[in-house]
Design a protein around this motif. Structure first.
Motif, PDB file in Angstrom:
ATOM      1  N   THR A  19       0.825  -1.215   0.000  1.00  0.00           N
ATOM      2  CA  THR A  19       0.000   0.000   0.000  1.00  0.00           C
ATOM      3  C   THR A  19       0.857   1.261   0.000  1.00  0.00           C
ATOM      4  O   THR A  19       0.337   2.372  -0.037  1.00  0.00           O
ATOM      5  N   ARG A  45      -2.726  -3.671   6.668  1.00  0.00           N
ATOM      6  CA  ARG A  45      -3.437  -3.399   7.925  1.00  0.00           C
ATOM      7  C   ARG A  45      -4.563  -2.417   7.603  1.00  0.00           C
ATOM      8  O   ARG A  45      -4.452  -1.646   6.638  1.00  0.00           O
ATOM      9  N   LYS A  47      -6.549   0.977   7.871  1.00  0.00           N
ATOM     10  CA  LYS A  47      -5.978   2.295   8.162  1.00  0.00           C
ATOM     11  C   LYS A  47      -7.001   3.389   7.865  1.00  0.00           C
ATOM     12  O   LYS A  47      -7.762   3.265   6.902  1.00  0.00           O
ATOM     13  N   ARG A  55      -9.191  -0.547   1.099  1.00  0.00           N
ATOM     14  CA  ARG A  55      -7.882   0.011   0.732  1.00  0.00           C
ATOM     15  C   ARG A  55      -7.435  -0.537  -0.625  1.00  0.00           C
ATOM     16  O   ARG A  55      -6.984   0.206  -1.479  1.00  0.00           O
ATOM     17  N   TYR A 204      16.176   5.757  11.203  1.00  0.00           N
ATOM     18  CA  TYR A 204      15.780   5.068   9.966  1.00  0.00           C
ATOM     19  C   TYR A 204      16.981   4.368   9.326  1.00  0.00           C
ATOM     20  O   TYR A 204      16.958   3.147   9.116  1.00  0.00           O
ATOM     21  N   LYS A 208      17.743   0.278   9.197  1.00  0.00           N
ATOM     22  CA  LYS A 208      17.835  -0.394   7.893  1.00  0.00           C
ATOM     23  C   LYS A 208      19.176  -1.142   7.805  1.00  0.00           C
ATOM     24  O   LYS A 208      19.245  -2.231   7.230  1.00  0.00           O
TER      25      LYS A 208
HETATM   26  N1  LIG Z   1      10.873   6.211  -0.754  1.00  0.00           N
HETATM   27  C1  LIG Z   1      12.189   6.292  -0.777  1.00  0.00           C
HETATM   28  O1  LIG Z   1      12.766   7.328  -1.113  1.00  0.00           O
HETATM   29  C2  LIG Z   1      12.999   5.107  -0.427  1.00  0.00           C
HETATM   30  C3  LIG Z   1      12.460   3.960   0.135  1.00  0.00           C
HETATM   31  N2  LIG Z   1      13.265   2.901   0.429  1.00  0.00           N
HETATM   32  C4  LIG Z   1      12.728   1.680   1.014  1.00  0.00           C
HETATM   33  O2  LIG Z   1      11.705   1.197   0.165  1.00  0.00           O
HETATM   34  C5  LIG Z   1      10.680   0.585   0.917  1.00  0.00           C
HETATM   35  C6  LIG Z   1       9.354   1.194   0.542  1.00  0.00           C
HETATM   36  O3  LIG Z   1       9.373   2.587   0.787  1.00  0.00           O
HETATM   37  P1  LIG Z   1       8.133   3.509   0.439  1.00  0.00           P
HETATM   38  O4  LIG Z   1       7.228   2.793  -0.452  1.00  0.00           O
HETATM   39  O5  LIG Z   1       8.671   4.813   0.033  1.00  0.00           O
HETATM   40  O6  LIG Z   1       7.489   3.671   1.870  1.00  0.00           O
HETATM   41  P2  LIG Z   1       5.991   4.031   2.278  1.00  0.00           P
HETATM   42  O7  LIG Z   1       6.071   4.745   3.559  1.00  0.00           O
HETATM   43  O8  LIG Z   1       5.284   4.672   1.148  1.00  0.00           O
HETATM   44  O9  LIG Z   1       5.331   2.605   2.507  1.00  0.00           O
HETATM   45  C7  LIG Z   1       5.575   1.856   3.638  1.00  0.00           C
HETATM   46  C8  LIG Z   1       4.738   0.614   3.583  1.00  0.00           C
HETATM   47  O10 LIG Z   1       4.953  -0.139   4.773  1.00  0.00           O
HETATM   48  C9  LIG Z   1       3.710  -0.449   5.338  1.00  0.00           C
HETATM   49  N3  LIG Z   1       3.706  -0.525   6.780  1.00  0.00           N
HETATM   50  C10 LIG Z   1       4.202   0.373   7.648  1.00  0.00           C
HETATM   51  N4  LIG Z   1       3.923   0.002   8.894  1.00  0.00           N
HETATM   52  C11 LIG Z   1       3.241  -1.167   8.821  1.00  0.00           C
HETATM   53  C12 LIG Z   1       2.679  -2.049   9.769  1.00  0.00           C
HETATM   54  N5  LIG Z   1       2.773  -1.814  11.072  1.00  0.00           N
HETATM   55  N6  LIG Z   1       2.041  -3.153   9.355  1.00  0.00           N
HETATM   56  C13 LIG Z   1       1.931  -3.402   8.022  1.00  0.00           C
HETATM   57  N7  LIG Z   1       2.449  -2.617   7.072  1.00  0.00           N
HETATM   58  C14 LIG Z   1       3.087  -1.507   7.468  1.00  0.00           C
HETATM   59  C15 LIG Z   1       2.829   0.720   4.947  1.00  0.00           C
HETATM   60  O11 LIG Z   1       1.482   0.352   5.141  1.00  0.00           O
HETATM   61  P3  LIG Z   1       0.336   1.441   5.405  1.00  0.00           P
HETATM   62  O12 LIG Z   1      -0.090   1.885   4.056  1.00  0.00           O
HETATM   63  O13 LIG Z   1      -0.688   0.680   6.131  1.00  0.00           O
HETATM   64  O14 LIG Z   1       0.948   2.534   6.210  1.00  0.00           O
HETATM   65  C16 LIG Z   1       3.239   0.903   3.514  1.00  0.00           C
HETATM   66  O15 LIG Z   1       2.600  -0.030   2.705  1.00  0.00           O
HETATM   67  C17 LIG Z   1      11.053   0.783   2.370  1.00  0.00           C
HETATM   68  O16 LIG Z   1      11.636  -0.389   2.825  1.00  0.00           O
HETATM   69  C18 LIG Z   1      12.074   1.906   2.351  1.00  0.00           C
HETATM   70  O17 LIG Z   1      12.989   1.762   3.387  1.00  0.00           O
HETATM   71  C19 LIG Z   1      14.596   2.934   0.178  1.00  0.00           C
HETATM   72  C20 LIG Z   1      15.167   4.031  -0.370  1.00  0.00           C
HETATM   73  C21 LIG Z   1      14.428   5.210  -0.690  1.00  0.00           C
END
Ligand SMILES: NC(=O)C1=CN([C@@H]2O[C@H](COP(=O)(O)OP(=O)(O)OC[C@H]3O[C@@H](n4cnc5c(N)ncnc54)[C@H](OP(=O)(O)O)[C@@H]3O)[C@@H](O)[C@H]2O)C=CC1
Ligand SMILES: CCCCCCCCCCCCCCCCCCCC(=O)SCCNC(=O)CCNC(=O)[C@H](O)C(C)(C)COP(=O)(O)OP(=O)(O)OC[C@H]1O[C@@H](n2cnc3c(N)ncnc32)[C@H](O)[C@@H]1OP(=O)(O)O
Length: 515
Positions: A19, A45, A47, A55, A204, A208
């Motif tokens: 998501t 989850r 939300k 969702r 963060y 990681k």
């Molecule tokens: N965006 C960036 O610039 C970069 C991202 N990354 C890595 O890429 C990956 C994706 O990032 P990005 O898409 O930007 O992040 P987002 O914040 O957009 O997405 C995070 C995701 O994790 C889910 N999540 C968070 N907490 C929970 C929980 N308690 N239970 C279930 N699901 C959960 C969120 O679900 P929900 O929708 O319910 O909140 C969402 O789907 C990450 O691992 C990040 O570290 C790495 C480099 C750069």
């Protein structure tokens, strides 16, 4: 036919973080290029008052998925949302779902994380490290698993200047930190956080890095790979340019600049802006999934997905291009004319903060208060400046990432796959990309109508005229006060006026002679 698309056909794929920003693009590309995949299990989850189904429905009915529906009309049937909460120790997956996941999953893409820089260490540990450990535990019991792909970040070792595609050991073993989270209370954790994270800038990047170690230590005999993207920006090409749905990274700054709130950003203009388009990152992730499952490398391979080494751009250039684009594609109803300087000069920063940030915010809030509305500008300014200070670390440094594995993979792809799953950053044209970035923000984040552009341009012109008028009036007032009080200013004024008079007389005389 693309070999990678064929590979994912008939597969059961588990995605965490589906998501999120990258998760959505990952699902989209998988469903569009391998519409015959068996099932996408996504851990979700509830939300904001929405159930899992609501969702998923909302995501599938968004513009991002329009092309998918053309090639895969039964897209809703391909997705199986499974209730999960990664902040709970057992991930809160029920028994039946767990059984199905363990017996059916072929590939895991683990994207879920908290990407907040300032999260409490306990929460960041739970989501980024412990949940990863739990997923690996599950993966080790998956009878049909072919590959486990972990999405990390290129900044997981940002305390180093040159970063290779290897896992660097952390000073304290992840297991010890995980154990300590069980008995330390929140306030003690807060106190020891700076000591634990050491030269990492925030919880963060620290968590990681720990998660990568956990992946290395607890992967058993699985085929595991890690992808490390740098700063992920909107789509470059697919399914259409400019798609973005969150304000992370530079996006929030671009909005604040375009709306005229932000006038200076504390940073180094020459520092490399290592931005990579989200569709490029997803193409690499899918290629890595295929390669890891088919070629089964003996060790865990790490793939850097960065732009700086192949096609570098810097923050200064990005800033200028964003400003140039605002002239063509202005945002609606800006507070002031957009104009931003990225600088590290502390005088400029202090001047801008006082004159361009705080003064207008206080005056505007005063006006809002007088007209019976809730003041909000000073609060917004506070947050923007705080966000800038949290991002400063990344705006003042440049890193070198080696990309041998990523390049090796590019050569391992068939010519068809190189096209369909293109992750060659050398082909990116920054000017076009930034233009589409601004356009994408306007359309998909701010949801502004393109038909309003002529009116927005008129508004820009009005703001520009007000700006000139204001500056001229200010200059005249200051000058008048100076003349009234200073002998020196009077002399300068007399000199300028007499010089202009003599110049004009000379000009008039020479033109009369010519005639
Ligand atoms: N965006 C960036 O610039 C970069 C991202 N990354 C890595 O890429 C990956 C994706 O990032 P990005 O898409 O930007 O992040 P987002 O914040 O957009 O997405 C995070 C995701 O994790 C889910 N999540 C968070 N907490 C929970 C929980 N308690 N239970 C279930 N699901 C959960 C969120 O679900 P929900 O929708 O319910 O909140 C969402 O789907 C990450 O691992 C990040 O570290 C790495 C480099 C750069
Ligand atoms: C002409 C213009 C040119 C502009 C170009 C130059 C801009 C340069 C910017 C460079 C940024 C560099 C970033 C590098 C990051 C590299 C790190 C590695 C990449 C990753 O792996 S992680 C993904 C990226 N993660 C993030 O971007 C951080 C996420 N956000 C946070 O950590 C927190 O939100 C933050 C920033 C610490 C603020 O926390 P807090 O003060 O508690 O506030 P809130 O989160 O509650 O939010 C308050 C308020 O601010 C809005 N907000 C959040 N993030 C941003 C943002 N990036 N820019 C602007 N505004 C932001 C948020 O929506 C809230 O608003 P409300 O109105 O809803 O209250």
């Amino acid at each position: 036919m693309s070999g990678i698309s064929t590979f994912y056909g008939g597969k059961s794929i588990l995605i965490t973080g589906a998501t999120g920003f990258m998760g959505k693009v990952l699902m989209e590309k998988l469903l569009r290029t391998s519409p015959n995949l068996k099932v996408l299990y996504i851990l979700v989850r509830p939300k904001a008052g929405q159930t899992l189904q609501q969702r998923v429905f909302q995501i599938l009915n968004s513009k991002l998925f329009e092309k998918v529906k053309e090639v895969c009309p039964n897209v809703h049937e391909k997705i199986r949302a499974i209730y999960a909460d990664l902040s709970q120790n057992d991930l809160a997956i029920n028994k039946e779902d767990m059984q199905e996941l363990l017996s059916c999953t072929n590939i895991v893409f683990h994207c879920a994380a908290t990407v907040r820089f300032d999260d409490h260490l306990r929460h960041a540990m739970q989501l980024n490290v412990i949940a990863t450990q739990q997923l690996l535990l599950m993966a080790n019991q998956m009878t049909k698993l072919e590959a486990f792909i972990y999405i990390s970040t290129a900044f997981s070792n940002c305390n180093l200047k040159h970063i290779d595609e290897v896992i660097y050991p952390c000073p304290v073993e992840p297991k010890k930190i995980i154990d300590s989270m069980e008995w330390l209370d929140d306030s003690i954790i807060e106190e020891i956080t700076p000591k634990l994270i050491g030269d990492q800038p925030n919880t963060y990047t620290y968590t990681k890095a720990l998660a990568e170690m956990v992946v290395q230590q607890e992967n058993g005999n699985l085929n595991v790979a890690i992808v490390r993207p740098s700063i992920v920006g909107p789509t470059w090409q697919e399914p259409f340019p400019g798609w973005i749905d969150n304000i992370n990274g530079p996006t929030g700054f671009i909005i604040a600049a375009g709306k005229g709130f932000l006038r200076s950003i504390r940073g180094t203009p020459m520092a490399v802006a290592d931005v990579v388009p989200v569709d490029t990152v997803i193409n690499l992730i899918l290629a890595v999934g295929w390669y890891t499952a088919v070629h089964r490398p003996k060790s865990t391979l790490i793939y850097h997905c960065t732009s700086g080494n192949m096609n570098p751009c810097n923050w200064g250039k990005i800033g200028l291009q964003v400003l140039a684009t605002f002239k063509k594609i202005p945002f609606e109803r800006p507070f002031r004319r957009p104009n931003v300087e990225i600088t590290n000069n502390s005088f400029t920063i202090k001047y801008c903060n006082a004159v361009s940030h705080w003064a207008p915010a206080i005056i505007y809030d005063f006006y809002l208060g007088l007209t019976g509305r809730k003041p909000r500008m000073t609060k917004l300014m506070n947050r923007l400046l705080r966000t800038n200070s949290r991002m400063e670390y990344f705006l003042n440094r440049s890193w070198e990432w080696s990309t041998y594995n990523t390049e090796m993979l590019m050569f391992a792809l068939s010519p068809e796959d190189q096209k369909v799953f293109n992750f060659d950053m050398r082909q990116l044209n920054w000017i076009d990309y930034i233009e589409n970035y601004v356009l994408g923000i306007k359309m998909y984040l701010l949801k502004e109508d393109m038909a309003g552009i002529p009116e927005a341009r008129q508004h820009f012109k009005r703001l520009r005229n007000i700006h000139y008028l204001f500056n001229t009036a200010l200059f005249l007032i200051v000058w008048r006060l100076l003349i009234a009080r200073s002998q020196m200013a009077r002399k300068v004024w007399f000199f300028i006026v007499s010089f202009c008079y003599k110049f004009l007389s000379y000009f008039r005389a020479s033109s009369t002679l010519k005639a």
